[in-house]
Scaffold this motif. Structure first.
Motif, short mmCIF file in Angstrom:
data_model
loop_
_atom_site.label_atom_id
_atom_site.label_comp_id
_atom_site.label_asym_id
_atom_site.label_seq_id
_atom_site.Cartn_x
_atom_site.Cartn_y
_atom_site.Cartn_z
N GLY A 32 0.80 -1.23 0.00
CA GLY A 32 0.00 0.00 0.00
C GLY A 32 0.82 1.26 0.00
N GLU A 33 2.16 1.16 0.11
CA GLU A 33 2.94 2.39 0.05
C GLU A 33 3.70 2.48 -1.26
N THR A 34 3.87 3.71 -1.72
CA THR A 34 4.55 3.95 -2.99
C THR A 34 6.02 3.56 -2.86
N LEU A 35 6.46 2.64 -3.73
CA LEU A 35 7.85 2.19 -3.69
C LEU A 35 8.70 2.91 -4.73
N ALA A 36 8.06 3.27 -5.83
CA ALA A 36 8.78 3.96 -6.90
C ALA A 36 7.75 4.71 -7.74
N ARG A 37 8.23 5.73 -8.47
CA ARG A 37 7.31 6.52 -9.29
C ARG A 37 8.00 6.92 -10.59
N VAL A 38 7.28 6.75 -11.67
CA VAL A 38 7.72 7.22 -12.99
C VAL A 38 6.87 8.42 -13.36
N THR A 39 7.50 9.54 -13.71
CA THR A 39 6.78 10.70 -14.24
C THR A 39 7.39 11.00 -15.61
N ALA A 40 6.55 10.93 -16.63
CA ALA A 40 7.06 11.06 -18.00
C ALA A 40 5.88 11.28 -18.92
N PRO A 41 6.15 11.66 -20.17
CA PRO A 41 5.05 11.68 -21.14
C PRO A 41 4.36 10.31 -21.16
N LEU A 42 3.05 10.34 -21.27
CA LEU A 42 2.22 9.14 -21.14
C LEU A 42 2.78 7.93 -21.90
N ALA A 43 3.20 8.14 -23.14
CA ALA A 43 3.68 7.01 -23.95
C ALA A 43 4.92 6.38 -23.32
N GLN A 44 5.85 7.19 -22.86
CA GLN A 44 7.08 6.66 -22.26
C GLN A 44 6.79 5.96 -20.94
N ALA A 45 5.92 6.59 -20.15
CA ALA A 45 5.62 6.01 -18.84
C ALA A 45 4.97 4.64 -18.99
N GLN A 46 4.17 4.49 -20.05
CA GLN A 46 3.51 3.22 -20.29
C GLN A 46 4.51 2.15 -20.73
N TRP A 47 5.39 2.55 -21.59
CA TRP A 47 6.39 1.65 -22.19
C TRP A 47 7.17 0.84 -21.16
N VAL A 48 7.55 1.50 -20.04
CA VAL A 48 8.52 0.91 -19.13
C VAL A 48 7.92 -0.02 -18.08
#
Lengths: 452, 452
Positions: A120-136
């Motif tokens: 339930g706690e955030t372990l990591a966060r990706v902030t990027a343009p939607l397409a890139q964030a989805q890719w990874v």
């Protein structure tokens, strides 16, 4: 003419672009088609629930995750291959050209490796343009969830071992040959002392450990000859495997071998009884200095029982149970959209509640310095406690040096020492308090009332 | 100045020499020191016992194993690294020079991929100078055991699915990012119809399959807009994920989307009840052509129950349970010395009986063409039945073209069809007769009486 060579099943570390699920690419194409691929989005990694009987996890896997994020691309050959996929038959050429030049240019925040974490706690966060964030998403989850599983299992084994030496021996039971490298690293950072994996030892500076197989013994006319040949080759660092024919007889022979041996290994049978028998024989032969190593499908419960019973074992080799995290081979680690275009996002599916917006986790301690609970808050809130997430990649570039293996190992040891004792018990689970800030609860409620 | 980049945790496919256990290298050094490294030896791969509840295995993993054997070497940098290992501190320089030029120059025989196999029978055999034969054990077992686990699990899911479409969706839950590629291949050869893994699809010609994530739906102001944007991007091949907010409501919207969609996907909740509700809504809206795909922690038992109950589901996406072989994440596959220097070798450890000498497996059929039992014999014996092992590598060179994915898939389907029905039941285990030739029994007895 030589036949066609086999197809390589090793991903190319310099072209991991398509080491992902097709839907990441179809969504990328879709976002592009509707002009949304550049919308900034944040996705967060968290675990839904602990494996049965567990009270905590040790977060790990960032070395691989960060390396892959920095290096992510499609090769020209891969892009050509994708043109032939039926799913992309209608795509404009610009889509494929976009893939060829695509890189990860976003931010990546995470809790440090070796930190004790909870569902339930955030372990990591990706902030990027939607397409890139989805890719990874796909490879990020594969790297983080597997390494976290092994580090978490290893930490329990470290608890059970009460300071005895622990060696990771699992390479042959890994889920493919890469898993051995990941598992050796995960075990070491959680407190193991060595690994049998040669390449892991070489790359990561982990002490390498290993003895001999039964086949060594079988390759000589007698066990004595096999023992002596090995002791002469490795004088001063000889561990003899003594269970090929008769363990107690093997111990008698080991005590007599010249040059002197340093340890014997038991790999089968009743390890409690055999270790006592072997200890008696070695001591009786004037060799109290010879250490006893035990192996053979061991897990934290068996090690705990052996040591609680007083079995005189100095070191344990752990393989299958650790590298496959056998009692919990999968982790419910997910990667969920929390914000896009400046708006918080949540999921309403039953049993899958999420909180919107980029978050920070604050860890509190009690008067004795033990962890007393975590508060999950919006990233722009200020609260007491140690904030756990920090940036590793900003704008697609490494933002800070990653910690060394020894630094991660130290952190993990300190983290485990600060866990309330009820959480370190093997016969879990015990609860740890996770709270959400008033602002998060309010934001989540507001979105729920809007129906999204 | 850019910080030091992360350490790569991807093995180098062109330098897999040290992707092995240290004891393989210490034994190699030891054999060299006593002049035995060139003694010809045979090691055989077999499985000790089936995972609980299972009645058979589907053997797989040769594409990777053969590719790696042909390509095995140490890089100059790796050899330099090994010089610094404490274990090798006393080794003469010739040992390291020997590693630098080492290749696998031996023979490798195996049962073809996609064959149904059983514990106790020889699945593969390495014959090579002792040092080389020892070297390859670790990665060979990791490749063969994991791929066999996944293919074996996939075959059970194929049985449960009664001809419905099966899609492999597990990449994110694999034990590291390589596992996804191995698992996609293993699932396909055992009868799955597609994978979400883009690189597996590209390299191996497996149909790629995928839809959208919940984040796609959440990224649009309304579910309708999300559905329509996707359908316009992929007209003629649209599967909509309909459980983000309310599954039945999602089905009503999906039926109205233009361009027409081809399928809807349920990923949570009571799949039996929801699939019936969704089917009713789609049929009522004049869309009996829309197919229903179900996913969400499915295994062979759940698929069997859903279809036995008559749930109108056309396709299943299977992830975690398959890629981790969750109920049986490890296989007791071993690699044992059976012959060296022309002499048969066996192991006497309790519960670990082996038979000496290079072997062949003969498979017999009954009058109906179903498999009736296997005979394990010495490789130089002649018996009735189909001999299963054949040479893939001779003298370090590929001896025959490897079969294509489609050929392996066909073989596997024919193998499963020839299994006695009691073995195909999901609620195993059922026994299959494995016998050993009189000559093997005699040889084993003779060695046991010698005490080795």
């Amino acid at each position: 003419m030589e036949p066609v060579p086999p197809v390589s099943l090793w991903p190319d570390p310099n072209a991991l672009g398509p080491v992902t699920d097709l839907y990441q690419l179809t969504m990328m194409a879709g976002y592009r088609a509707v002009g949304m691929d550049g919308v900034e989005a944040s996705f967060e990694v968290f675990v839904r629930r602990l494996p049965p009987g567990r009270s905590y996890l040790v977060f790990a896997g960032l070395e691989q995750a960060v390396g892959d994020l920095l290096n992510l691309r499609f090769s020209a050959e891969q892009v050509e291959g994708l043109r032939a996929f039926p799913a992309f038959s209608g795509m404009p050429s610009a889509f494929f050209e976009g893939l060829a030049s695509l890189r990860f240019g976003g931010d990546f925040w995470a809790i440090p490796e070796g930190t004790v974490v909870f569902p339930g706690e955030t372990l990591a966060r990706v902030t990027a343009p939607l397409a890139q964030a989805q890719w990874v998403e796909t490879f990020l989850l594969a790297s983080l969830s597997y390494t976290t599983l092994v580090a978490s299992k290893a930490a329990r084994i470290v608890t059970a071992a009460r300071g005895r030496t622990l060696l990771e021996f699992g390479a042959r039971r890994g889920h493919g040959p890469q898993a051995g490298l990941l598992a050796a690293r995960a075990a070491y950072l959680a407190g193991f002392h060595g690994t049998s994996h040669v390449e892991a030892a070489r790359r990561l500076g982990i002490p390498a450990s290993g003895t001999m197989a039964h086949s060594w013994i079988q390759s000589f006319p007698t066990e004595e000859e096999a023992f002596e040949a090995y002791a002469r080759t490795f004088p001063g660092s000889t561990t003899l495997l003594i269970d090929t024919y008769d363990t107690l007889e093997g111990a008698r022979k080991a005590a007599l071998v010249r040059p002197h041996v340093q340890a014997v290994r038991l790999d089968s049978g009743d390890l409690d009884a055999l270790s006592r028998g072997v200890r008696g024989i070695l001591d009786g032969a004037g060799r109290p200095d010879i250490r006893i190593v035990a192996s053979g499908d061991l897990d934290e419960f068996q090690i705990d029982r052996l040591l609680a019973a007083g079995a005189p074992i100095d070191a344990f080799g752990v393989g299958t149970e650790l590298i496959t995290s056998r009692d919990a081979p999968a982790l419910s680690m997910v990667y969920k959209l929390v914000e896009s275009g400046g708006h918080g996002r949540i999921k309403l599916s039953p049993g899958k509640k999420t909180y919107p917006m980029a978050k920070q986790v604050f860890r509190r301690r009690d008067a004795d310095g033990l962890y007393s609970g975590d508060l999950v808050a919006r990233a722009d809130e200020q609260h007491d406690g140690e904030p756990l997430l920090s940036p590793l990649i900003l704008g697609g570039r490494l933002a800070a040096p990653l910690p060394t293996m020894e630094q991660i190992r130290d952190r993990c040891a300190r983290q485990l020492a600060a866990l309330p004792p009820r959480l370190r018990r093997l016969d879990g689970p015990a609860d740890y308090p996770i709270a959400y800030s008033d602002i998060l609860e309010r934001d989540a409620r507001a979105l729920m009332e809007q129906g999204a």
